[in-house]
Enzyme design. Structure first.
Site, short mmCIF file in Angstrom:
data_model
loop_
_atom_site.label_atom_id
_atom_site.label_comp_id
_atom_site.label_asym_id
_atom_site.label_seq_id
_atom_site.Cartn_x
_atom_site.Cartn_y
_atom_site.Cartn_z
CG ASP A 15 -2.03 -0.99 1.17
OD1 ASP A 15 -2.58 -1.20 0.08
OD2 ASP A 15 -2.34 -1.58 2.22
NE ARG A 95 -1.24 2.86 13.08
CZ ARG A 95 -0.64 1.68 13.26
NH1 ARG A 95 0.13 1.48 14.31
NH2 ARG A 95 -0.80 0.70 12.41
CG ASP A 124 -4.34 1.45 12.92
OD1 ASP A 124 -4.33 1.67 14.15
OD2 ASP A 124 -3.98 0.37 12.42
CB SER A 177 -3.04 -7.09 8.03
OG SER A 177 -2.80 -5.83 8.62
N1 ARG Z 1 -7.55 -3.82 16.14
C1 ARG Z 1 -6.35 -3.23 16.63
C2 ARG Z 1 -6.54 -1.77 16.83
O1 ARG Z 1 -7.41 -1.19 16.26
C3 ARG Z 1 -5.15 -3.56 15.77
C4 ARG Z 1 -4.95 -2.80 14.52
C5 ARG Z 1 -3.80 -3.31 13.75
N2 ARG Z 1 -3.43 -2.46 12.69
C6 ARG Z 1 -2.93 -2.91 11.52
N3 ARG Z 1 -2.62 -2.00 10.66
N4 ARG Z 1 -2.78 -4.18 11.25
O2 ARG Z 1 -5.83 -1.16 17.58
#
Ligand code: ARG
Length: 407
Positions: A15, A95, A124, A177
């Site tokens: 991406d 983040r 995110d 992922s």
């Molecule tokens: N569900 C978790 C959260 O919202 C993990 C997110 C993981 N992010 C990723 N880009 N794989 O904090």
């Protein structure tokens, strides 16, 4: 007209790689990439090389491990942060720090477009966009874009587009992922999307299956100062060293696997899997120590603040003023959270088996059932009399009303 510039959060995956030529073409802008090391598997040299090869004019590699550990992870430990009782907000914590650096670099470079490649279905994007916008200051016409989200790019399209522009795609990509940092590893996609199925063994990298862990338990001691972990087995370590080491020790005992049905901010229920050995042990140990040094009133009240803290962080509101007030409360309570906790690790279990503190409120003399205790048991009778009075009166009134109804 001045040259337009984009600052892009770059991980080197499909991406964000495709995003470089895509943003150049779509926005007519120069692209500057940024990679933050918060303890994930980043190879700064390789990422720089890739970024410039794919067309960025400049790449920033930032080592933010210690800042992440001290300012973000340690605050989560002090808040005993477990979203919906289970998830130690691994990805949620990184983040706002990524957003902070994107914004700093944008200001330095005179860019007013910030980019990432978060999906529109996740949390995110919220965390990044909100923090970026809150920190924008007087940047004019600020824009935050995510090519996959805002232009509906699919994986297949990206692979094709990438090929035409010399972006090599790993042929056998992981079905998952993954997002990793010092506080843990978030694993999504693939078989994990079927909540009725046990996560496949290849999803895990930091933890052994508990049944394959050593047959002998291992003890670790963690020393806290003002609620922050400062030493492991008596050895003082930096924040990132301590987290790294504890991840290894506890992971080797199969500790820290989390299988979670999670409510995303965007309304979707998802099945998420995490590996967080250090987070799991540290939060358990920290919470235990709080119970030794805080008063009953504090012990019962603080979880209300902790619950709000973790909800705000999960939902992307790190910059919201309320966070300052919650942190002020939490930090005030942590002044006395000093001491050492001993945890026994064994085949996936992590049990606190000992704790001590110079601020301990535990009194052997009061607690002991030995006969020579200084606790005056005769005072208990009068106390119970008054303590139970409202409930006893209510029960009597109810009884009387029932008798009358029967007449
Ligand atoms: N569900 C978790 C959260 O919202 C993990 C997110 C993981 N992010 C990723 N880009 N794989 O904090």
């Amino acid at each position: 007209m001045e040259q337009k510039k984009v600052v892009l959060a770059f991980s080197g995956g499909l991406d964000t790689s495709v995003a470089i030529p895509f943003l150049k073409e779509k926005e007519g802008a120069e692209v500057i990439t940024v990679t933050l090391d918060v303890g994930g598997p980043v190879n700064p040299e390789l990422l720089r090389e890739k970024s410039l090869k794919y067309g960025a004019i400049k790449h920033y590699a930032i080592d933010a491990k210690e800042e992440f550990a001290r300012e973000y992870v340690f605050q989560a430990i002090k808040a005993n942060a477990l979203y919906e009782g289970k998830y130690p907000v691994i990805s949620s914590l990184s983040r706002p720090l990524i957003a902070k650096y994107l914004m700093e670099i944008a200001k330095k470079e005179g860019a007013n477009i910030l980019a990432h490649a978060c999906t529109g279905k996740g949390n995110d994007q919220v965390r990044l966009d909100v923090t970026i916008k809150a920190l924008a200051g007087d940047i004019k016409d600020l824009k935050v874009v995510s090519p996959p989200r805002d232009f509906g790019l699919t994986r297949e399209w990206e692979i094709d587009y990438g090929k035409q522009r010399g972006i090599e795609v790993v042929s056998k990509e992981s079905p998952y992922s993954i997002d990793e940092n010092l506080f843990g590893r978030s694993i999504e996609c693939g078989q994990i999307e079927y909540p009725e199925k046990e996560p496949p063994t290849d999803a895990f990298e930091w933890t052994v299956p508990p049944e394959e862990a050593p047959d002998k338990p291992e003890y670790v001691t963690i020393t806290f100062e003002k609620g922050e972990p400062v030493a492991l087995n008596g050895e003082r370590l930096s924040g990132s060293e301590l987290l790294t080491k504890l991840n290894e020790i506890a992971g080797a005992h199969g500790v820290g696997r989390i299988d979670h049905i999670e409510d995303r901010l965007v309304g979707i229920k998802s099945r998420e899997v995490y590996e967080a050995p250090a987070a799991t042990v540290l939060i358990e140990a920290h919470h235990d120590l709080e119970k030794l040094v805080l008063t009953r009133h504090e012990v019962l009240f603080k979880p209300l603040i902790d619950a709000k803290w973790v909800e705000m962080v999960y939902n992307g509101l790190w910059v919201e003023p309320l966070m300052g007030s919650l942190n002020a409360f939490i930090n005030e309570t942590q002044k006395r959270v000093n001491g050492t906790v001993k945890v026994k690790l064994y085949k996936g279990s992590y049990i606190v088996v000992g704790r001590s503190s110079p601020n301990s409120l535990y009194s052997y003399d009061l607690a002991t059932y030995n006969i020579d205790s200084s606790f005056d048991q005769t005072a208990a009778r009068g106390f119970i009399e008054l303590w139970g009075l409202p409930s006893i009166v209510a029960a009597q009134v109810k009884e009387k009303q029932e008798q009358e109804r029967k007449k």
